[in-house]
Design an enzyme around this catalytic site. Structure first.
Site, mmCIF file in Angstrom:
data_model
loop_
_atom_site.group_PDB
_atom_site.id
_atom_site.type_symbol
_atom_site.label_atom_id
_atom_site.label_comp_id
_atom_site.label_asym_id
_atom_site.label_seq_id
_atom_site.Cartn_x
_atom_site.Cartn_y
_atom_site.Cartn_z
ATOM 1 N N ASP A 142 35.088 47.109 40.694
ATOM 2 C CA ASP A 142 35.012 45.373 41.124
ATOM 3 C C ASP A 142 34.069 45.290 42.338
ATOM 4 O OD1 ASP A 142 34.763 42.420 41.014
ATOM 5 O OD2 ASP A 142 35.355 42.845 39.011
ATOM 6 N N ASP A 198 32.070 41.061 35.173
ATOM 7 C CA ASP A 198 33.041 40.754 35.142
ATOM 8 C C ASP A 198 32.682 38.511 36.327
ATOM 9 O OD1 ASP A 198 35.810 40.006 35.214
ATOM 10 O OD2 ASP A 198 36.047 40.991 36.807
ATOM 11 N N ASP A 222 33.918 35.649 41.242
ATOM 12 C CA ASP A 222 33.613 35.594 39.939
ATOM 13 C C ASP A 222 32.649 34.251 39.566
ATOM 14 O OD1 ASP A 222 34.819 38.093 39.126
ATOM 15 O OD2 ASP A 222 36.179 36.949 39.786
ATOM 16 N N GLU A 249 41.171 49.849 37.924
ATOM 17 C CA GLU A 249 40.610 49.008 38.656
ATOM 18 C C GLU A 249 41.728 48.212 39.736
ATOM 19 O OE1 GLU A 249 39.557 45.079 36.525
ATOM 20 O OE2 GLU A 249 38.145 44.372 38.613
ATOM 21 N N LYS A 256 42.100 46.098 43.614
ATOM 22 C CA LYS A 256 41.801 44.617 44.967
ATOM 23 C C LYS A 256 42.497 43.938 45.621
ATOM 24 C CE LYS A 256 41.275 39.378 42.689
ATOM 25 N NZ LYS A 256 41.315 39.269 42.026
ATOM 26 N N HIS A 276 32.586 46.869 37.989
ATOM 27 C CA HIS A 276 33.215 46.083 37.299
ATOM 28 C C HIS A 276 31.301 44.525 38.112
ATOM 29 C CE1 HIS A 276 36.354 44.674 34.862
ATOM 30 N NE2 HIS A 276 35.687 45.391 34.257
ATOM 31 N N TRP A 327 44.341 46.025 34.849
ATOM 32 C CA TRP A 327 44.236 45.933 36.226
ATOM 33 C C TRP A 327 45.302 44.991 36.670
ATOM 34 C CZ3 TRP A 327 43.628 40.979 36.732
ATOM 35 C CH2 TRP A 327 44.131 39.899 38.359
ATOM 36 N N HIS A 387 36.229 42.847 44.917
ATOM 37 C CA HIS A 387 37.505 43.185 44.904
ATOM 38 C C HIS A 387 37.359 43.921 46.752
ATOM 39 C CE1 HIS A 387 38.883 42.939 40.871
ATOM 40 N NE2 HIS A 387 38.460 41.911 41.466
#
Ligand code: RNT
Ligand code: ZN
Length: 417
Positions: free
Chosen positions: A257, A324, A294, A223, A225, A284, A182, A260
């Site tokens: 994730d 995560d 997060d 990953e 985003k 994630h 990432w 994201h």
């Protein structure tokens, strides 16, 4: 007694509770080392801010300052969480010793992770790994997509070093290692060229993955985003970029994730599409609050739905699960344990659903019965089965673990500045 009664209720719906617990106990979930020190790591003696568009907010005392402290804290967490654990390391958590002195990230070697291997071996854990493309002077601020050759070279060398380290972790621990790539590369304002950075990112990824590795033991993934702080207008590694990159790159898989994506987009709806085309998928699990904040993972609707999708797709052995998040505003050990236990809860909850019956109701068009059944399952005696699962795994029940964390806080964490 209570457990027996709870089981009869689940049996009414055709759910085999024993089988659910047995299945869950074997599912590996990766514990992210970076919750313990607000994503600081050990390779920046001079300190420096957390970059890459991510932020750990809060100043709760007791943050781990050394590898020993982080390992001690992780031991507390591991003892309080049920299930099969792996740990998830970032390259910035390299441990420098007289035998393995400091080197910059492009020169890292397996020996800089030897203490982590010893840690895992003593506890029977596997490990996952992440190159660290942020919080470093060589971020210009771009990394793998930088127009500067020298910057890209440094970060490609870092990526290659990490492939070798992932291979070492997998070999030493006899457990597959997920190598997650990432970067926070992107722009604050409207770019003049969207293609160039993506083309360079692609070429850099190709260069990193030209490093040899064992395809059955190391699983590189990309990953994606949607945006980051200071990177609001354009992210190089967007969802489309990462999906397409993984699709065309032999051996590379996608990592999603759930912080994201756009606010109304859900990862739970994406899992089936990816599993239809890919053998493996990495996740994630986090909690976005208004943005990719997060926050600590909760036993909430989306976490449950993600787990239900994995279970319904019969893909527990095809999805790499990792946590995560990083919350610096509360006791960090409690934050870790809460999120880990919540993911276990969501997985158990998913395994306790009469998935086949529900699917049949959908396929026969009986949406009335489906709705009723879905609602009734919400109040099935899940808590009693959760207790039984914790007992079976030899870890404290809800209500029992927090006092242990508080005692550790008073005895150990409070002494840290
Ligand atoms: C950042 C990504 C990434 C990091 C970790 C520390 O938005 O989610 O996975 O959180 O690598
Ligand atoms: Zn992530």
């Amino acid at each position: 007694m209570n457990e027996t009664y709870a089981k009869t209720i689940y049996a009414r719906y055709g759910v085999d509770v024993e089988k659910a617990m047995e299945t869950l106990q074997k599912v590996p979930v990766s514990l992210h080392c970076w919750q313990g020190d607000d994503v600081t790591g050990f390779d920046r003696k001079e300190g420096g801010p957390l970059t890459g568009g991510i932020q750990a907010t809060g100043g709760y005392p007791g943050k781990a300052r050394t590898p020993e402290e982080l390992m001690d804290d992780m031991d507390q967490v591991l003892a309080l969480c049920p299930g099969t654990k792996k740990i998830n390391l970032h390259a910035s958590y390299a441990i420098f010793t007289p035998e393995a002195p400091w080197v910059d990230r492009d020169k890292l070697e397996p020996k800089h992770f030897a203490p982590w291997v010893a840690y895992c071996k003593e506890r029977g854990l596997g490990a996952d790994f992440n190159p660290t493309f942020f919080s470093h002077p060589m971020c210009d601020p771009l990394t793998l997509s930088s127009p500067r050759e020298e910057t890209r070279r440094f970060w490609i060398d870092h990526g290659k070093a990490c492939v070798r380290i992932a291979q070492y972790l997998a070999q030493e621990l006899h457990t597959p290692c997920v190598l997650n790539i990432w970067t926070g590369d992107g722009f604050k304002d409207i770019p003049a060229d969207r293609l160039g950075p993506r083309q360079r990112y692609k070429e850099s990824l190709d260069a990193i993955l030209s490093e040899p590795y064992d395809r059955s033991m190391v699983y590189p993934c990309v990953e994606s985003k949607v945006f980051g702080i200071g990177v609001e207008s354009y992210t190089v590694g967007s969802a489309e970029f990462c999906l397409k990159y993984a699709a065309q790159k032999e051996g590379c898989i996608s990592l999603m994730d759930n912080g994201h994506y756009h606010p109304t987009e859900v990862v739970s709806d994406k899992i089936s599409s990816l599993l239809l085309f890919d053998e493996k998928l990495a996740l994630h699990i986090t909690r976005p609050v208004r943005w990719d904040s997060d926050h600590v993972v909760l036993f909430d609707d989306e976490t449950r739905e993600i787990c239900r999708e994995i279970v319904r797709c019969r893909a527990l052995d095809r999805v790499f699960l990792a946590l995560d998040y990083f919350d610096a505003s509360i006791n960090r050990v409690a934050a870790w344990v809460t999120g880990y236990r919540n993911l276990q809860k969501a997985l158990l909850y998913a395994l306790l659903q009469p998935a086949d019956t529900m699917k049949q109701l959908q396929d026969t068009g009986d949406f009335t019965s489906l709705l009723v059944l879905q609602e009734e399952m919400k109040t099935a005696p899940f808590g009693l089965i959760w207790d039984a699962y914790c007992r079976r795994c030899g870890v404290p029940l809800d209500g029992e673990w927090l006092p242990k964390v508080k005692a550790y806080e008073a005895a150990v964490l409070a002494a840290r500045e």
